[in-house]
Motif scaffolding. Structure first.
Motif, PDB file in Angstrom:
ATOM      1  N   GLN A 146       0.840  -1.195   0.000  1.00 21.37           N
ATOM      2  CA  GLN A 146       0.000   0.000   0.000  1.00 21.37           C
ATOM      3  C   GLN A 146       0.882   1.254   0.000  1.00 21.37           C
ATOM      4  O   GLN A 146       1.667   1.472   0.923  1.00 21.37           O
ATOM      5  CB  GLN A 146      -0.915   0.001   1.218  1.00 21.37           C
ATOM      6  N   THR A 147       0.713   2.081  -0.998  1.00 25.26           N
ATOM      7  CA  THR A 147       1.576   3.242  -1.189  1.00 25.26           C
ATOM      8  C   THR A 147       1.422   4.266  -0.075  1.00 25.26           C
ATOM      9  O   THR A 147       2.378   4.969   0.271  1.00 25.26           O
ATOM     10  CB  THR A 147       1.277   3.907  -2.544  1.00 25.26           C
ATOM     11  N   ASP A 148       0.227   4.373   0.505  1.00 27.65           N
ATOM     12  CA  ASP A 148       0.015   5.381   1.535  1.00 27.65           C
ATOM     13  C   ASP A 148       0.909   5.149   2.745  1.00 27.65           C
ATOM     14  O   ASP A 148       1.314   6.101   3.408  1.00 27.65           O
ATOM     15  CB  ASP A 148      -1.457   5.422   1.951  1.00 27.65           C
ATOM     16  N   ARG A 149       1.231   3.918   3.044  1.00 34.32           N
ATOM     17  CA  ARG A 149       2.131   3.652   4.178  1.00 34.32           C
ATOM     18  C   ARG A 149       3.543   4.163   3.883  1.00 34.32           C
ATOM     19  O   ARG A 149       4.219   4.705   4.760  1.00 34.32           O
ATOM     20  CB  ARG A 149       2.162   2.158   4.489  1.00 34.32           C
ATOM     21  N   TRP A 150       3.995   3.970   2.644  1.00 41.25           N
ATOM     22  CA  TRP A 150       5.311   4.494   2.264  1.00 41.25           C
ATOM     23  C   TRP A 150       5.317   6.020   2.336  1.00 41.25           C
ATOM     24  O   TRP A 150       6.297   6.619   2.795  1.00 41.25           O
ATOM     25  CB  TRP A 150       5.662   4.031   0.855  1.00 41.25           C
ATOM     26  N   GLU A 151       4.235   6.625   1.900  1.00 39.52           N
ATOM     27  CA  GLU A 151       4.158   8.082   1.919  1.00 39.52           C
ATOM     28  C   GLU A 151       4.181   8.619   3.351  1.00 39.52           C
ATOM     29  O   GLU A 151       4.844   9.632   3.641  1.00 39.52           O
ATOM     30  CB  GLU A 151       2.879   8.549   1.204  1.00 39.52           C
ATOM     31  N   THR A 152       3.481   7.938   4.253  1.00 37.89           N
ATOM     32  CA  THR A 152       3.490   8.344   5.663  1.00 37.89           C
ATOM     33  C   THR A 152       4.902   8.266   6.234  1.00 37.89           C
ATOM     34  O   THR A 152       5.370   9.190   6.920  1.00 37.89           O
ATOM     35  CB  THR A 152       2.541   7.451   6.479  1.00 37.89           C
ATOM     36  N   ALA A 153       5.592   7.168   5.962  1.00 38.54           N
ATOM     37  CA  ALA A 153       6.967   7.008   6.447  1.00 38.54           C
ATOM     38  C   ALA A 153       7.887   8.054   5.828  1.00 38.54           C
ATOM     39  O   ALA A 153       8.793   8.587   6.497  1.00 38.54           O
ATOM     40  CB  ALA A 153       7.463   5.605   6.134  1.00 38.54           C
ATOM     41  N   TYR A 154       7.677   8.357   4.572  1.00 40.05           N
ATOM     42  CA  TYR A 154       8.475   9.384   3.884  1.00 40.05           C
ATOM     43  C   TYR A 154       8.313  10.737   4.565  1.00 40.05           C
ATOM     44  O   TYR A 154       9.301  11.435   4.861  1.00 40.05           O
ATOM     45  CB  TYR A 154       8.042   9.437   2.416  1.00 40.05           C
ATOM     46  N   GLN A 155       7.084  11.137   4.829  1.00 40.71           N
ATOM     47  CA  GLN A 155       6.837  12.440   5.442  1.00 40.71           C
ATOM     48  C   GLN A 155       7.439  12.517   6.844  1.00 40.71           C
ATOM     49  O   GLN A 155       8.030  13.537   7.225  1.00 40.71           O
ATOM     50  CB  GLN A 155       5.330  12.716   5.490  1.00 40.71           C
ATOM     51  N   THR A 156       7.294  11.440   7.623  1.00 40.75           N
ATOM     52  CA  THR A 156       7.812  11.453   8.995  1.00 40.75           C
ATOM     53  C   THR A 156       9.328  11.498   9.020  1.00 40.75           C
ATOM     54  O   THR A 156       9.927  12.248   9.802  1.00 40.75           O
ATOM     55  CB  THR A 156       7.307  10.219   9.762  1.00 40.75           C
ATOM     56  N   ASN A 157       9.980  10.714   8.179  1.00 39.24           N
ATOM     57  CA  ASN A 157      11.440  10.726   8.162  1.00 39.24           C
ATOM     58  C   ASN A 157      11.984  12.056   7.642  1.00 39.24           C
ATOM     59  O   ASN A 157      13.042  12.518   8.096  1.00 39.24           O
ATOM     60  CB  ASN A 157      11.963   9.561   7.327  1.00 39.24           C
ATOM     61  N   LYS A 158      11.258  12.670   6.715  1.00 37.03           N
ATOM     62  CA  LYS A 158      11.660  13.993   6.240  1.00 37.03           C
ATOM     63  C   LYS A 158      11.605  15.004   7.377  1.00 37.03           C
ATOM     64  O   LYS A 158      12.526  15.816   7.551  1.00 37.03           O
ATOM     65  CB  LYS A 158      10.740  14.421   5.095  1.00 37.03           C
ATOM     66  N   ARG A 159      10.534  14.930   8.177  1.00 39.23           N
ATOM     67  CA  ARG A 159      10.399  15.822   9.324  1.00 39.23           C
ATOM     68  C   ARG A 159      11.462  15.515  10.377  1.00 39.23           C
ATOM     69  O   ARG A 159      12.023  16.429  10.994  1.00 39.23           O
ATOM     70  CB  ARG A 159       8.995  15.672   9.922  1.00 39.23           C
ATOM     71  N   ALA A 160      11.777  14.256  10.563  1.00 36.70           N
ATOM     72  CA  ALA A 160      12.803  13.872  11.538  1.00 36.70           C
ATOM     73  C   ALA A 160      14.151  14.475  11.169  1.00 36.70           C
ATOM     74  O   ALA A 160      14.881  14.984  12.040  1.00 36.70           O
ATOM     75  CB  ALA A 160      12.902  12.356  11.618  1.00 36.70           C
ATOM     76  N   LEU A 161      14.508  14.439   9.900  1.00 33.03           N
ATOM     77  CA  LEU A 161      15.775  15.031   9.463  1.00 33.03           C
ATOM     78  C   LEU A 161      15.799  16.528   9.747  1.00 33.03           C
ATOM     79  O   LEU A 161      16.827  17.072  10.188  1.00 33.03           O
ATOM     80  CB  LEU A 161      15.983  14.765   7.971  1.00 33.03           C
ATOM     81  N   GLN A 162      14.680  17.198   9.520  1.00 32.17           N
ATOM     82  CA  GLN A 162      14.608  18.634   9.792  1.00 32.17           C
ATOM     83  C   GLN A 162      14.795  18.924  11.276  1.00 32.17           C
ATOM     84  O   GLN A 162      15.549  19.837  11.655  1.00 32.17           O
ATOM     85  CB  GLN A 162      13.268  19.185   9.308  1.00 32.17           C
ATOM     86  N   LEU A 163      14.117  18.164  12.132  1.00 33.14           N
ATOM     87  CA  LEU A 163      14.237  18.370  13.574  1.00 33.14           C
ATOM     88  C   LEU A 163      15.643  18.059  14.070  1.00 33.14           C
ATOM     89  O   LEU A 163      16.170  18.752  14.946  1.00 33.14           O
ATOM     90  CB  LEU A 163      13.212  17.506  14.312  1.00 33.14           C
ATOM     91  N   LEU A 164      16.250  17.025  13.530  1.00 35.17           N
ATOM     92  CA  LEU A 164      17.616  16.686  13.931  1.00 35.17           C
ATOM     93  C   LEU A 164      18.578  17.788  13.511  1.00 35.17           C
ATOM     94  O   LEU A 164      19.479  18.165  14.283  1.00 35.17           O
ATOM     95  CB  LEU A 164      18.027  15.344  13.325  1.00 35.17           C
ATOM     96  N   ASN A 165      18.409  18.306  12.325  1.00 33.91           N
ATOM     97  CA  ASN A 165      19.251  19.416  11.870  1.00 33.91           C
ATOM     98  C   ASN A 165      19.111  20.616  12.797  1.00 33.91           C
ATOM     99  O   ASN A 165      20.104  21.290  13.123  1.00 33.91           O
ATOM    100  CB  ASN A 165      18.890  19.818  10.442  1.00 33.91           C
ATOM    101  N   GLN A 166      17.876  20.902  13.226  1.00 36.77           N
ATOM    102  CA  GLN A 166      17.658  22.022  14.149  1.00 36.77           C
ATOM    103  C   GLN A 166      18.400  21.816  15.462  1.00 36.77           C
ATOM    104  O   GLN A 166      18.829  22.779  16.099  1.00 36.77           O
ATOM    105  CB  GLN A 166      16.166  22.185  14.420  1.00 36.77           C
ATOM    106  N   GLY A 167      18.551  20.568  15.861  1.00 37.67           N
ATOM    107  CA  GLY A 167      19.253  20.256  17.102  1.00 37.67           C
ATOM    108  C   GLY A 167      20.741  20.072  16.936  1.00 37.67           C
ATOM    109  O   GLY A 167      21.421  19.638  17.878  1.00 37.67           O
ATOM    110  N   GLY A 168      21.275  20.379  15.755  1.00 41.33           N
ATOM    111  CA  GLY A 168      22.710  20.272  15.539  1.00 41.33           C
ATOM    112  C   GLY A 168      23.185  18.881  15.189  1.00 41.33           C
ATOM    113  O   GLY A 168      24.384  18.590  15.279  1.00 41.33           O
ATOM    114  N   VAL A 169      22.277  18.010  14.773  1.00 43.77           N
ATOM    115  CA  VAL A 169      22.634  16.640  14.410  1.00 43.77           C
ATOM    116  C   VAL A 169      22.619  16.517  12.893  1.00 43.77           C
ATOM    117  O   VAL A 169      21.691  16.990  12.231  1.00 43.77           O
ATOM    118  CB  VAL A 169      21.659  15.620  15.035  1.00 43.77           C
ATOM    119  N   GLY A 170      23.640  15.893  12.344  1.00 46.28           N
ATOM    120  CA  GLY A 170      23.727  15.705  10.906  1.00 46.28           C
ATOM    121  C   GLY A 170      24.744  14.639  10.578  1.00 46.28           C
ATOM    122  O   GLY A 170      25.118  13.829  11.443  1.00 46.28           O
ATOM    123  N   LEU A 171      25.225  14.618   9.351  1.00 45.01           N
ATOM    124  CA  LEU A 171      26.278  13.680   8.967  1.00 45.01           C
ATOM    125  C   LEU A 171      27.610  14.208   9.486  1.00 45.01           C
ATOM    126  O   LEU A 171      28.113  15.226   8.999  1.00 45.01           O
ATOM    127  CB  LEU A 171      26.337  13.521   7.450  1.00 45.01           C
TER     128      LEU A 171
END
Length: 756
Positions: free
Chosen positions: A267-292
């Motif tokens: 089901q594609t909607d599950r992939w889309e949900t995971a995509y949106q959440t992980n995208k937001r997680a990367l943004q929040l981590l960047n805000q906290g000074g976390v990155g590569l």
């Protein structure tokens, strides 16, 4: 009579009493970088609720117990509480989870073709009596905190958010460790009263919920946590859960739920949900000074900085850290505190016996051979030659910080101890026979783990029963290659986090280590995002994220980041991401989960008797292995690499037949490439070691899965969601058994379908 309850209800209440009472424990996790966080040794198990929750400090002490009880531990895994605390999830050591993958050899309960698991012999991860180690005890503890903090009239909104965010995270995390194994468990969102009162106790009986309800519950907790928690904490609170960490775990859960194990119809909607959440997680981590970490130069000097990131919290510019979630340790002496369990045993487990370690951990030949070549492509697909004897030439920079092999330095700090000194009975503390090689300091330690045989006929044997002799008094431990991942190598850091000892008893060697255990880092979140993006059809974003991981270790745009040029379809991108996970996240506890969620033991093609229609894999072409272009793990065998001399000699250290021929060991700062067309090496050091290997050593892959070569890995289809053990069903007879497993309480096959 008012309290004349049935035997069945009594059993349930007995379960509730064990798991729902307040738990003992104080914040005790030490910190490698800061000793401020969780350093209070007060015990808050027997507490007065009106006092504990009357202040932020008191409530925070209760939250700290969750860190103690729930943070995964290094060198543990496969435990269920009664045989190892916090061992319910893999962290990369050779336990039941990692050994059920390609990373280590040796059949486990899940892969043994001769032993089928059932409701009697399955390990009980669902319930154990020991309260502080029971999942339901952990959940009850979190529920107690959540209920009292929400009801508090003295805590500020900011204080409530910080407390609730951490408690919600841990409740979700503990539920997730159950759901990913069982597929569906009872949802209990409040601390149940163990006293029946005027009722019959039926309100204490909570049935198993379907997986979809459990996933929704877990994700709701993590969403709330990410909204309540700060992007980062002060240095004295380093290691606490952040908004980005909560979002990252939510993204991991949703990626799992989008994967074939839960998502048979794709089901594609599950992939889309995971995509949106992980995208937001990367943004929040960047805000906290976390990155590569070391994003611009992680691959320099054969992955030097990539290796450093496991030991330090800052990246190349001093501000960007890789850590998302970590368990923190310290290296204090036992006499300094009443609680002793603060040491990370990983370093000690890695080091060979002649460095005073426990003997080392050995990868499979299959893992060594699957790592990319220096152009980023797999051996066999790369244009670079792959010499199976000189397997270390022309490899991905991460190879050199994941594995150690004969002829490399592996330095350590001896903390002022002379390794050539003797104990009271005249025995050297460390097995260093040749003074010209070992000066008495670990700063010149070299690994020469090649083997020789006394009899010529033994050289061709591939039996797992070793009968060779390995150099430098490594003796009967004949595996040539060692795992080096996350090692506190002195060449990486001049200030190691361990305190080395030559004592014959605890803490021998490297046991007293305060290195952190990073169990989620930014690269994983980036790969989670890449996979979810590919699954949801955002192919360009998936490719970009994959390129970022590759670029960090030195691959450039003009070489297509070392990636195949045909990553233009969903399935090829998904396959590339999963391959990258095998390499980037090797020995970090991710391998078994990746195999299960993608059903890569059999591709999802096998079925058990009575398997419900909901289990049929209708998406992914009906076969995940074929879809991704990979070989099923079932039927495969694993091996370990032995490098042995062409000359036979007696089994004693004095008889080493090629000692005098050894070249200088690699420092791993050299250019380790070889151009076959021009017959040129990148450095003299690489040429000299390669010449040594070619002239004096041969390679064989010895059995790591027993000597019966007709038997390979067998992961049965009913193991994708495990069943309840008999004891769990006896404790709560209302629990329905998982399909594919016998229901002891109801005398029939299991009827609980996690996918419904």
């Amino acid at each position: 009579m008012k309290h004349n309850i049935s035997k069945k209800i009594k059993g349930v209440l007995r379960f509730m009493v064990y798991t729902l009472l307040p738990l003992a424990g104080g914040g005790w996790m030490g910190v490698a970088c800061s000793d401020d966080f969780l350093d209070d040794m007060t015990v808050y198990g027997s507490f007065s609720e009106d006092k504990v929750y009357s202040s932020y400090a008191g409530a925070l002490d209760r939250v700290n117990t969750l860190y103690r009880e729930l943070l995964p531990q290094a060198c543990q895994g496969g435990a269920n509480g009664s045989n190892g605390q916090n061992g319910y999830t893999s962290t990369g050591s050779p336990e039941v989870w990692s050994k059920s993958s390609l990373e280590y050899g040796g059949f486990t309960d899940f892969t043994n073709p001769d032993n089928e698991l059932d409701y009697i012999n399955i390990t009980d991860y669902f319930y154990v009596i020991n309260k502080s180690d029971s999942p339901w005890g952990n959940i009850r503890n979190a529920n107690d905190i959540i209920e009292h903090v929400e009801a508090s009239t003295v805590l500020s909104d900011d204080e409530k958010n910080k407390l609730l965010g951490q408690a919600l995270f841990f409740r979700a995390f503990r539920y997730w460790t159950l759901v990913k194994l069982y597929g569906g468990v009872p949802i209990i969102d409040h601390p149940q009263d163990p006293i029946i009162g005027d009722g019959d106790g039926s309100d204490k009986i909570v049935p198993r919920s379907p997986a979809k309800d459990c996933i929704a519950f877990i994700c709701n907790d993590l969403q709330r946590a990410s909204e309540m928690l700060p992007a980062s904490w002060g240095s004295s609170d380093y290691g606490r859960i952040t908004a980005g960490a909560a979002a990252a775990l939510k993204g991991r859960v949703e990626l799992f739920y989008a994967s074939p194990l839960f998502n048979r119809a794709d089901q594609t909607d599950r992939w889309e949900t995971a995509y949106q959440t992980n995208k937001r997680a990367l943004q929040l981590l960047n805000q906290g000074g976390v990155g590569l970490a070391y994003a611009a130069n992680g691959g320099a000097s054969n992955g030097l900085n990539w290796g450093k990131m496991f030991l330090a919290n800052d990246g190349s510019d001093g501000t960007v850290g890789e850590t998302v979630l970590a368990t923190l340790y310290n290296s204090r002496d036992k006499v300094e505190t009443a609680n002793y369990d603060k040491w990370n045993g990983w370093e000690h487990s890695l080091r060979p016996v002649n460095a005073n370690g426990s003997g080392g951990l050995h990868p499979t030949a299959e893992m060594v051979d699957l790592f990319p070549m220096a152009d980023g492509l797999r051996p066999g697909q790369s244009s670079l030659p792959y010499n199976t004897v000189c397997f270390w030439l022309n490899r991905d920079p991460r190879f050199y910080r994941t594995f150690a092999f004969p002829g490399v330095e592996w330095k350590f700090d001896t903390s002022g101890n002379d390794l050539n000194s003797y104990d009271d009975v005249g025995k050297k503390y460390v097995y260093s026979y040749f003074p010209h090689q070992y000066s008495g300091s670990g700063t010149d330690f070299q690994l020469w783990s090649y083997t020789w045989y006394a009899n010529a006929e033994d050289a061709d044997k591939v039996s797992s029963l070793s009968n060779g002799y390995t150099a430098d008094l490594i003796a009967q431990k004949n595996s040539a290659v060692y795992i080096r991942k996350r090692s506190d190598d002195l060449s990486l850091s001049a200030n190691p986090l361990y305190r080395f000892s030559i004592s014959a008893s605890t803490p021998k060697g490297f046991q007293q280590s305060g290195a952190p255990l990073i169990w989620m880092r930014y690269a994983e979140v980036l790969l989670n995002f890449a996979e979810a993006a590919a699954g949801a059809g955002h192919l360009d974003e998936a490719l970009d994220a994959l390129q970022q991981v590759r670029a960090r270790v030195g691959y450039t745009a003009d070489m297509n980041y070392g990636l195949p040029t045909d990553l233009t379809t969903r399935e090829k991108l998904l396959s590339a991401v999963l391959y990258e996970r095998q390499v980037e996240l090797a020995y970090e506890g991710k391998a078994f989960d990746d195999l299960r969620r993608w059903m890569l033991f059999d591709g999802g093609t096998e079925a058990f008797q009575g398997q419900p229609a909901s289990w049929k894999l209708t998406g992914f072409g009906g076969n995940t292995c074929a879809y991704l272009g990979v070989t099923p793990l079932n039927g495969q065998r694993r091996h370990e690499i032995v490098l042995y001399t062409r000359t036979n000699a007696t089994q004693s250290n004095e008889s080493d037949p090629i000692l005098k021929n050894r070249p200088a060991a690699l420092t791993l700062t050299e250019n380790l490439t070889y151009n076959e067309d021009d017959d040129e090496y990148g450095s003299d050091a690489a040429m000299e070691l390669a010449d040594f290997y070619t002239a004096y050593l041969k390679r064989k892959n010895v059995n790591a899965d027993g000597n019966d070569e007709t038997k390979g890995i067998l992961f049965r289809p009913q193991y994708y969601f495990i069943g309840l053990k008999q004891s769990a069903m006896q404790t709560n007879p209302t629990l329905l058994q998982t399909v594919g497993w016998h229901d002891y309480s109801h005398g029939q096959d299991g009827t609980f379908d996690p996918l419904q």
